[in-house]
Design an enzyme around this catalytic site. Structure first.
Site, PDB file in Angstrom:
ATOM      1  N   HIS A 306       0.957  -1.298  -0.039  1.00  0.00           N
ATOM      2  CA  HIS A 306       0.022   0.187  -0.173  1.00  0.00           C
ATOM      3  C   HIS A 306       1.313   1.492  -0.283  1.00  0.00           C
ATOM      4  O   HIS A 306       1.847   1.121   0.360  1.00  0.00           O
ATOM      5  CB  HIS A 306      -0.784  -0.163   1.286  1.00  0.00           C
ATOM      6  CG  HIS A 306      -2.168   0.884   0.865  1.00  0.00           C
ATOM      7  ND1 HIS A 306      -2.083   2.076   2.078  1.00  0.00           N
ATOM      8  CD2 HIS A 306      -3.510   1.237   0.736  1.00  0.00           C
ATOM      9  CE1 HIS A 306      -2.844   2.411   0.807  1.00  0.00           C
ATOM     10  NE2 HIS A 306      -4.298   2.266   0.429  1.00  0.00           N
ATOM     11  N   ASP A 363      -8.103  -4.107  -0.526  1.00  0.00           N
ATOM     12  CA  ASP A 363      -8.197  -4.501  -2.009  1.00  0.00           C
ATOM     13  C   ASP A 363      -8.931  -5.792  -2.479  1.00  0.00           C
ATOM     14  O   ASP A 363      -8.928  -6.436  -2.669  1.00  0.00           O
ATOM     15  CB  ASP A 363      -7.799  -3.870  -2.698  1.00  0.00           C
ATOM     16  CG  ASP A 363      -8.203  -2.061  -2.497  1.00  0.00           C
ATOM     17  OD1 ASP A 363     -10.044  -2.174  -2.174  1.00  0.00           O
ATOM     18  OD2 ASP A 363      -7.591  -1.576  -2.976  1.00  0.00           O
TER      19      ASP A 363
HETATM   20  N1  ACO Z   1       4.452  -7.352  -5.225  1.00  0.00           N
HETATM   21  C1  ACO Z   1       5.574  -7.228  -5.223  1.00  0.00           C
HETATM   22  N2  ACO Z   1       6.683  -6.892  -5.281  1.00  0.00           N
HETATM   23  C2  ACO Z   1       5.979  -5.366  -4.348  1.00  0.00           C
HETATM   24  C3  ACO Z   1       4.266  -5.322  -4.103  1.00  0.00           C
HETATM   25  C4  ACO Z   1       3.421  -5.916  -5.498  1.00  0.00           C
HETATM   26  N3  ACO Z   1       2.178  -6.493  -4.751  1.00  0.00           N
HETATM   27  N4  ACO Z   1       4.505  -3.906  -3.926  1.00  0.00           N
HETATM   28  C5  ACO Z   1       5.815  -3.270  -3.869  1.00  0.00           C
HETATM   29  N5  ACO Z   1       6.735  -3.635  -4.382  1.00  0.00           N
HETATM   30  C6  ACO Z   1       8.074  -4.172  -3.640  1.00  0.00           C
HETATM   31  C7  ACO Z   1       8.945  -3.095  -5.000  1.00  0.00           C
HETATM   32  O1  ACO Z   1       9.003  -4.051  -5.508  1.00  0.00           O
HETATM   33  C8  ACO Z   1       9.530  -2.377  -3.849  1.00  0.00           C
HETATM   34  O2  ACO Z   1      10.790  -3.727  -4.011  1.00  0.00           O
HETATM   35  P1  ACO Z   1      12.101  -2.954  -3.614  1.00  0.00           P
HETATM   36  O3  ACO Z   1      12.652  -2.129  -2.644  1.00  0.00           O
HETATM   37  O4  ACO Z   1      13.166  -4.455  -3.605  1.00  0.00           O
HETATM   38  O5  ACO Z   1      12.492  -2.546  -5.070  1.00  0.00           O
HETATM   39  C9  ACO Z   1       9.268  -2.561  -2.504  1.00  0.00           C
HETATM   40  O6  ACO Z   1       8.576  -3.507  -2.499  1.00  0.00           O
HETATM   41  C10 ACO Z   1       8.727  -1.544  -2.438  1.00  0.00           C
HETATM   42  O7  ACO Z   1       7.436  -1.734  -2.925  1.00  0.00           O
HETATM   43  P2  ACO Z   1       7.212   0.266  -3.920  1.00  0.00           P
HETATM   44  O8  ACO Z   1       7.012   0.416  -4.958  1.00  0.00           O
HETATM   45  O9  ACO Z   1       8.321   1.085  -3.701  1.00  0.00           O
HETATM   46  O10 ACO Z   1       5.994   0.393  -2.753  1.00  0.00           O
HETATM   47  P3  ACO Z   1       5.157   1.638  -3.670  1.00  0.00           P
HETATM   48  O11 ACO Z   1       4.752   2.585  -2.051  1.00  0.00           O
HETATM   49  O12 ACO Z   1       5.848   2.066  -4.551  1.00  0.00           O
HETATM   50  O13 ACO Z   1       4.039   1.125  -3.920  1.00  0.00           O
HETATM   51  C11 ACO Z   1       1.188  -0.368  -3.821  1.00  0.00           C
HETATM   52  C12 ACO Z   1       2.725   0.799  -3.356  1.00  0.00           C
HETATM   53  C13 ACO Z   1       1.414   0.272  -5.426  1.00  0.00           C
HETATM   54  C14 ACO Z   1       0.113  -0.401  -3.231  1.00  0.00           C
HETATM   55  C15 ACO Z   1       2.150  -1.070  -4.828  1.00  0.00           C
HETATM   56  O14 ACO Z   1       2.910  -2.203  -3.579  1.00  0.00           O
HETATM   57  C16 ACO Z   1       1.706  -2.105  -5.622  1.00  0.00           C
HETATM   58  O15 ACO Z   1       1.719  -2.034  -6.941  1.00  0.00           O
HETATM   59  N6  ACO Z   1       0.678  -2.952  -5.062  1.00  0.00           N
HETATM   60  C17 ACO Z   1      -0.181  -3.897  -5.743  1.00  0.00           C
HETATM   61  C18 ACO Z   1      -1.664  -2.787  -6.441  1.00  0.00           C
HETATM   62  C19 ACO Z   1      -2.431  -2.543  -5.437  1.00  0.00           C
HETATM   63  O16 ACO Z   1      -2.467  -3.526  -4.308  1.00  0.00           O
HETATM   64  N7  ACO Z   1      -2.869  -1.504  -5.374  1.00  0.00           N
HETATM   65  C20 ACO Z   1      -3.786  -1.222  -4.056  1.00  0.00           C
HETATM   66  C21 ACO Z   1      -3.174  -0.325  -3.201  1.00  0.00           C
HETATM   67  S1  ACO Z   1      -4.536  -0.557  -2.056  1.00  0.00           S
HETATM   68  C22 ACO Z   1      -5.859   1.050  -2.227  1.00  0.00           C
HETATM   69  O17 ACO Z   1      -5.038   2.203  -3.330  1.00  0.00           O
HETATM   70  C23 ACO Z   1      -6.616   1.433  -1.619  1.00  0.00           C
END
Ligand code: ACO
Length: 421
Positions: A306, A363
């Site tokens: 998130h 979600d």
């Molecule tokens: N699957 C695999 N790896 C992930 C995921 C995931 N769902 N989410 C984050 N990571 C990893 C990233 O690759 C990153 O790895 P690294 O440190 O080795 O580079 C690390 O975790 C940190 O991730 P960020 O991208 O910095 O986290 P950010 O805060 O930018 O993204 C987000 C958050 C967009 C929600 C992300 O976790 C994601 O894309 N999740 C899947 C989509 C989703 O479920 N969205 C709904 C959110 S809930 C809502 O909006 C109500």
């Protein structure tokens, strides 16, 4: 130490006051920045910009805290009805018994929509996206209730709010019935708000219908969990549109359009689409876990992680339990839901996800629950909108009561300077 910040620009020292919130957030008040210095700020996406001072919702993403009017989301979701929480958000306090009776009865009294709405609904193609239909029907409410537009007194405000809370689930459930080609149901005076929603969405013309306690309870929780999330995209849209003194219904119709976007309300739909993709590929969850961890693969596990909640999503904790209860009661045999359970287990034990604190978010579970209830994926964002309605109303009301000025950001112009034709 002075409660202000200094800015030195072209050798001149300017001072700007600091504003403190009740939970220790501090902001620089730059209302006079341009007048004093000629400068403006640039902040695409408003990531550093407070657009208002608000008393409605507090969230702390690091600590996993979400509170409405000071009450924690855990207490509200487990002990109160959606309509009590709507009252809390909109009026600032949980209702007394008398206030609740009046609120609920007033909503019941306004819960019919003009029969001509059926003509409008009929004119949409069956393929129309439910969010587009819902936004259009909400706009159409203005034409059928012109008194809701120019509202100036407390009484006008109250009436517009009640009308919208009452009619919105009717429009949303009719959108669902249209998609499914089913006859439309009317609300019943005997049922609670959430029971009525289940009744209008799921009742078949050839069968008796009574939603189970578990189903009503899980719907109630989902609506409460989605009821507000401070100044997100759709809420900011509602406040912005309302700041021009457009009416409540027009502002909410715009909020629905903002919520429609896949970067906002569409994540639970993405969860089910991903699970379907895994099923069609043969159901090997390990393969997709490996893809999610592979830096060279853009695939991400939808419903995990998130942007704001960096330790856990407090809403997911609450809804996971409810999801387990509803799935076991419905006893549905669905390979997609089996894949979801396996993924959840594997991710919760996998060091990649544990180290990065990537837990299932709200979600992930809401998508699973809606699917188990037989709600089509395109309808998921509509369910979100029903939950978000009281938050939008509360934020719109706060903005109007605070007499906030019309929202009108500035820009840094980067186009051509004067050219001759
Ligand atoms: N699957 C695999 N790896 C992930 C995921 C995931 N769902 N989410 C984050 N990571 C990893 C990233 O690759 C990153 O790895 P690294 O440190 O080795 O580079 C690390 O975790 C940190 O991730 P960020 O991208 O910095 O986290 P950010 O805060 O930018 O993204 C987000 C958050 C967009 C929600 C992300 O976790 C994601 O894309 N999740 C899947 C989509 C989703 O479920 N969205 C709904 C959110 S809930 C809502 O909006 C109500």
């Amino acid at each position: 130490m002075a409660d202000e910040i200094e800015l030195i620009y072209k050798g001149v020292n300017y001072k700007f006051p600091l504003v403190h919130g009740t939970e220790n957030e501090t902001a620089i008040d730059i209302k006079t920045l341009r007048a004093q210095t000629g400068l403006i700020t640039l902040d695409p996406g408003f990531k550093n910009t407070g657009s208002c001072q608000s008393e409605i919702t507090f969230l702390d993403g690091e600590e996993g805290i979400l509170r409405y009017r000071g009450y924690s989301i855990e207490d509200l979701a487990n002990q109160y009805s959606f309509i009590e929480v709507a009252h809390l958000l909109i009026y600032g306090d949980l209702p007394t018994t008398e206030q609740l009776d009046k609120f609920e009865n007033d909503i019941r009294d306004y819960a019919l929509v003009d029969e001509d709405f059926k003509i409008i609904l009929k004119s949409f193609p069956k393929s129309a996206h439910p969010m587009g239909i819902l936004s259009s029907l909400t706009s159409a409410l203005i034409a059928f209730n012109p008194s809701s537009v120019d509202i100036n007194s407390e009484k006008d405000f109250y009436e517009a709010i009640i009308m919208l809370l009452a009619k919105f689930p009717v429009l949303a459930s009719w959108t669902h019935r249209k998609m499914k080609g089913l006859p439309l149901n009317y609300p019943s005076y005997e049922l609670s708000y959430t029971e009525n929603l289940a009744h209008m969405m799921f009742r078949m013309p050839n069968k008796d219908f009574k939603a189970s306690k578990t189903v009503v309870s899980v719907l109630n929780k989902l609506l409460i969990l989605h009821a507000d999330h401070e100044q997100n995209c759709s809420t900011s849209t509602v406040r912005m549109v309302g700041s021009s003194h457009a009416g409540l219904f027009a502002s909410i119709a715009s909020g629905i359009s903002a919520l429609w976007g896949p970067l906002h309300g569409g994540a639970n739909q993405a969860v089910i689409e991903m699970l379907e993709e895994i099923r069609i590929d043969g159901g090997d969850t390990q393969k997709f876990m490996a893809k999610a961890k592979d830096k060279n693969d853009p695939f991400r596990l939808m419903g995990f992680g998130h942007r704001v909640y960096k330790n856990f999503d407090p809403r997911a904790k609450i809804i996971k339990k409810a999801a387990d209860e509803v799935l076991s009661e419905l006893g549905i045999d669905d390979p997609v839901l089996d894949i979801a359970k396996r993924l959840e287990q594997e991710a919760l034990q996998d060091p990649y996800f544990v180290d990065r604190k990537l837990y299932p978010n709200v979600d992930f579970y809401s998508g699973i629950i809606y699917r188990a209830l037989g709600i089509p994926t395109e309808m998921f964002t509509v369910m979100f909108a029903i939950g978000r309605l009281p938050g939008w109303i509360a934020q719109w009301k706060e903005m109007r009561f605070n007499k906030e000025p019309i929202g009108r950001p500035r820009q840094v112009y980067t186009g051509a300077t004067h050219r001759s034709p």
